[in-house]
Design an enzyme around this catalytic site. Structure first.
Site, PDB file in Angstrom:
ATOM      1  N   PRO A 143      -3.627  -9.467   0.649  1.00  0.00           N
ATOM      2  CA  PRO A 143      -3.746 -10.712   1.037  1.00  0.00           C
ATOM      3  C   PRO A 143      -2.291 -11.831   1.204  1.00  0.00           C
ATOM      4  O   PRO A 143      -2.280 -12.296   0.356  1.00  0.00           O
ATOM      5  CB  PRO A 143      -5.376 -11.363   0.939  1.00  0.00           C
ATOM      6  N   ILE A 175      -4.609  -6.007   4.019  1.00  0.00           N
ATOM      7  CA  ILE A 175      -5.058  -4.696   3.960  1.00  0.00           C
ATOM      8  C   ILE A 175      -6.772  -4.848   4.030  1.00  0.00           C
ATOM      9  O   ILE A 175      -7.420  -4.977   2.582  1.00  0.00           O
ATOM     10  CB  ILE A 175      -4.082  -3.712   2.818  1.00  0.00           C
ATOM     11  N   LYS A 178     -10.198  -8.924  -4.095  1.00  0.00           N
ATOM     12  CA  LYS A 178      -8.708  -8.598  -4.603  1.00  0.00           C
ATOM     13  C   LYS A 178      -8.402  -9.560  -5.813  1.00  0.00           C
ATOM     14  O   LYS A 178      -8.641 -10.827  -5.614  1.00  0.00           O
ATOM     15  CB  LYS A 178      -7.480  -9.123  -3.303  1.00  0.00           C
TER      16      LYS A 178
END
Length: 115
Positions: free
Chosen positions: A2, A65, A33
């Site tokens: 990110p 993603i 994440k």
């Protein structure tokens, strides 16, 4: 992977160093994440107008993603607006966040792509 980019018309001297650290921690938690993949870019001293005014404002971009839209973006918006307001005192009605879900094959890192 990110990335969060915060552009603002505030001067560098008004931005506490802890903001980047807190944004990293919050994004890691909210997006699920690892911290080592989070990139935060704070860009001060920009010539910006929002609603015809040069009062403090921010334009932000969150890309990742996956995870964009999987948890309502409203959740990310609330947390990020609150954090930016806490440290920069930018009113939530003077800030935008644009969300972008990225394809793994379109993001390079460490001499390779993620997909």
């Amino acid at each position: 992977m990110p990335t969060f980019v915060l552009n603002t018309n505030l001067s560098r001297s008004t931005i506490p160093d802890v903001l980047g650290e807190e944004l990293t921690t919050v994004l890691s938690k909210e997006l699920g994440k690892p911290v080592q993949y989070i990139a935060v870019h704070i860009v001060p001293d920009q010539m910006m107008h929002f609603g015809g005014s040069t009062e403090p404002c921010a334009l932000c971009h969150l890309s990742s993603i996956g995870k964009i839209g999987s948890k309502p973006n409203k959740t990310y918006t609330k947390v990020l607006f609150d954090l930016v307001n806490k440290h920069l005192h930018i009113s939530p009605d003077r800030m935008y966040i644009v969300f972008q879900d990225l394809e793994a094959a379109n993001v390079g890192w460490n001499s390779n792509t993620f997909g």
